[in-house]
Write a protein that holds these residues in place. Structure first.
Motif, short mmCIF file in Angstrom:
data_model
loop_
_atom_site.label_atom_id
_atom_site.label_comp_id
_atom_site.label_asym_id
_atom_site.label_seq_id
_atom_site.Cartn_x
_atom_site.Cartn_y
_atom_site.Cartn_z
N PRO A 51 0.63 -1.13 -0.04
CA PRO A 51 -0.02 -0.02 -0.02
C PRO A 51 0.85 1.22 0.01
CG PRO A 51 -0.74 -1.52 1.58
CD PRO A 51 0.54 -2.03 1.25
N LEU A 52 1.92 1.15 0.67
CA LEU A 52 2.95 2.33 0.81
C LEU A 52 3.41 2.45 -0.60
CD1 LEU A 52 4.25 4.78 2.24
CD2 LEU A 52 5.98 2.91 2.88
N ALA A 54 2.00 1.73 -3.27
CA ALA A 54 1.05 2.46 -4.26
C ALA A 54 0.96 4.19 -4.13
CB ALA A 54 -0.25 1.71 -3.97
N ARG A 55 1.08 4.28 -2.72
CA ARG A 55 1.09 5.80 -2.47
C ARG A 55 2.14 6.75 -2.97
NH1 ARG A 55 -0.56 6.83 3.67
NH2 ARG A 55 -0.79 9.01 2.68
N VAL A 56 3.42 6.15 -3.10
CA VAL A 56 4.43 6.85 -3.72
C VAL A 56 4.80 6.56 -5.15
CG1 VAL A 56 5.42 6.90 -1.17
CG2 VAL A 56 6.27 5.09 -3.08
N GLU A 58 3.61 7.54 -7.89
CA GLU A 58 3.70 8.72 -8.75
C GLU A 58 4.54 9.82 -8.15
OE1 GLU A 58 2.70 8.50 -11.58
OE2 GLU A 58 2.02 6.40 -10.98
N ALA A 59 5.34 9.68 -7.01
CA ALA A 59 6.23 10.48 -6.48
C ALA A 59 7.32 11.31 -7.09
CB ALA A 59 6.64 10.24 -4.96
N LEU A 128 5.21 11.90 4.79
CA LEU A 128 4.59 10.98 4.75
C LEU A 128 5.00 10.06 5.94
CD1 LEU A 128 1.99 8.93 3.56
CD2 LEU A 128 3.85 8.31 1.93
N ASP A 131 3.12 3.83 8.15
CA ASP A 131 2.27 3.20 8.93
C ASP A 131 2.68 1.65 8.92
OD1 ASP A 131 0.42 2.61 10.47
OD2 ASP A 131 -1.30 2.94 9.30
N THR A 139 -2.03 -4.82 -1.63
CA THR A 139 -2.22 -3.90 -2.75
C THR A 139 -1.51 -4.17 -4.07
OG1 THR A 139 -2.84 -2.24 -1.03
CG2 THR A 139 -2.87 -1.66 -3.53
#
Length: 501
Positions: A51-52, A54-56, A58-59, A128, A131, A139
């Protein structure tokens, strides 16, 4: 020596991919990471890191506040899963250095453990928190395609001894090939359990110490902070390998005479590995005598990852860094940087140059520095000086800039003199440098931390000691007594801080 299979696929962690695909499979329940009383299985790591990732995804580029914690390991794994370059930040760096690194690498995010107070130099970055939630569903990554093996994985900043730190861009290819070469040399498998207490902002602690076990499908137990009691505990409870730097092994050698439990635990280890600087022969011998196990050394640097190692199936010869790893070409050159040193006599000094798939691609934003680091035919200039024994074992004698002393027509490596000095009972620590001399060109200077400050060894005593063990032209002409030697976070002696005031 078995042939090396260079896996250039983008899948750096097959065991993690397997756990991600089958969260209920047996591989998902294997231990992956443990920091103190906190741990993750491969299934839990997949559930946390994906999941992390997935969050980054596009960073563009992320910074990681690289404390020795579970969060740092998860953050770097997530970045690698997402194919996003990560910049590990040393939490002990000053504001000026951090400001330079942030400006130079231009990350869009900084990842940190919840509750961590970040310095003002990072205030402009979006934060960020990492967690660690093992209950979250795994994910699938949104990446449209697998990362290219040549794409940047990490940007690791060098120590910057001659200016601001430079960001070495390390591709996925270099990580995969180095870790696979070490698996060949060390017979490293998924059954191995590694224990270490190294920082996680550099190659040794992060790539070898965290990513290495994960690539093999094995596990790592990080001590958080190095303590001999922690080493004894983990090796007594099933760990098979120990990674450390010379200062750690020196503490082990000092502790062993009064700690039979530590000696017994080290004797159980399959492999004891030292790196990042030369381990004094004296400490090698003390550990071997107390445990029956010999520490092996390997040689690498930020820009090249690992170049050589004593092999698990080879002779663990103290004072050497072994032979070139599979896939790595190594040569010694004369001062002109191009004429090869052909001698394998254990005496002729040359600069180490290497080439192979283990190398970095560039210094970030520094094309001139990148070009200067390589010869015209593609060899990387390490700046390290070495000799080769008749059987090809490499012995490093120091850095070209600080450890090559030209005295009386001889080229002398400081490292071998330091080892000789450490064999003297009156010497606790030693460093050797050169200083200008009207007659000799340079004279040899010894910086000594005496075993007994009230009765330090004299210059004549140490000169005779070195002359007997090595040669008369290698004896120190000047001796300075210190309370301690200046060292960096990795335990390397900072010779530029040794002044003749």
């Amino acid at each position: 020596m078995s042939p090396l299979s260079l896996d250039l696929s983008p899948d750096l962690f097959p065991a993690l991919t397997e756990a991600q695909a089958d969260p209920d499979g047996p591989g998902a329940h294997r231990p992956a990471l443990r920091f103190g009383d906190r741990s993750l299985t491969y299934g839990e790591l997949a559930a946390t890191a994906s999941p992390l990732a997935a969050r980054v995804a596009e960073a563009g580029r992320i910074a990681v506040w690289a404390t020795p914690t579970l969060e740092t390991a998860v953050a770097v794994v997530a970045a690698l899963l997402a194919g996003v370059p990560a910049v590990p930040l040393n939490p002990k760096s000053g504001e000026s250095e951090l400001g330079h690194i942030v400006s130079d690498s231009a990350p869009t995010l900084v990842l940190a453990a919840p509750g961590t107070q970040l310095p003002p130099a990072l205030a402009a970055l979006e934060r960020l928190d990492i967690d660690i939630d093992t209950s979250a569903p795994t994910t699938s990554l949104p990446s449209p395609g697998a990362p290219d093996p040549e794409s940047p994985a990490l940007i690791v900043y060098t120590s910057g001894t001659t200016g601001p730190p430079k960001g070495a861009v390390i591709p996925r290819r270099a990580i995969a090939t180095t870790l696979d070469a070490l698996a060949d040399a060390w017979q490293w498998t998924g059954d191995d359990i590694l224990v270490h207490g190294l920082p996680l902002f550099h190659v040794h602690g992060l790539i070898l110490g965290i990513l290495g076990p994960l690539r093999r499908g094995g596990s790592v137990r990080h001590l958080g902070r190095f303590e001999t009691a922690g080493v004894a505990r983990e090796l007594s409870e099933g760990a098979t390998m120990l990674f450390g730097v010379p200062t750690m092994y020196h503490r082990i050698a000092e502790t062993l005479p009064d700690d039979p439990a530590l000696a017994k635990a080290l004797a159980r280890a399959r492999l004891l590995v030292s790196g990042s600087a030369a381990l004094p022969v004296h400490d090698h011998e003390r550990i071997a005598q107390a445990t029956g196990r010999r520490v092996i050394e390997r040689y690498g640097m930020t820009e090249t990852l690992m170049n050589t190692s004593v092999r698990a199936d080879g002779e663990p010869r103290a004072g050497t860094v072994g032979v070139p790893l599979p896939g790595v070409e190594l040569r010694l050159t004369e001062e002109d940087g191009t004429t090869a040193v052909e001698a394998y006599d254990g005496e002729t000094v040359g600069e180490i140059q290497v080439r192979g798939p283990n190398l970095f691609t560039e210094y970030l934003n520094r094309p001139e520095a990148t070009a200067a680091a390589f010869t015209e035919d593609g060899w990387f200039r390490t700046g390290d000086m070495a000799v080769r024994d008749p059987d090809g074992y490499v012995r490093i004698v120091g850095r070209k800039a600080t450890d090559l002393i030209k005295s009386g027509g001889y080229k002398i490596g400081a490292g071998e003199i330091e080892n000789a000095l450490l064999e003297h009972p009156g010497v606790r620590e030693a460093a050797v440098t050169g200083e200008p001399d009207a007659d000799l060109g340079e004279r040899i200077v010894a910086w000594i931390v005496p075993a007994d400050p009230q009765s330090p060894p004299t210059v004549d005593e140490l000169a005779d000691h070195v002359a007997r063990r090595l040669a008369p032209h290698k004896r120190p002409r000047v001796v300075h007594h210190l309370d301690a030697l200046p060292r960096n976070d990795m335990g390397k002696i900072m010779k530029r801080a040794l002044t003749h005031d």
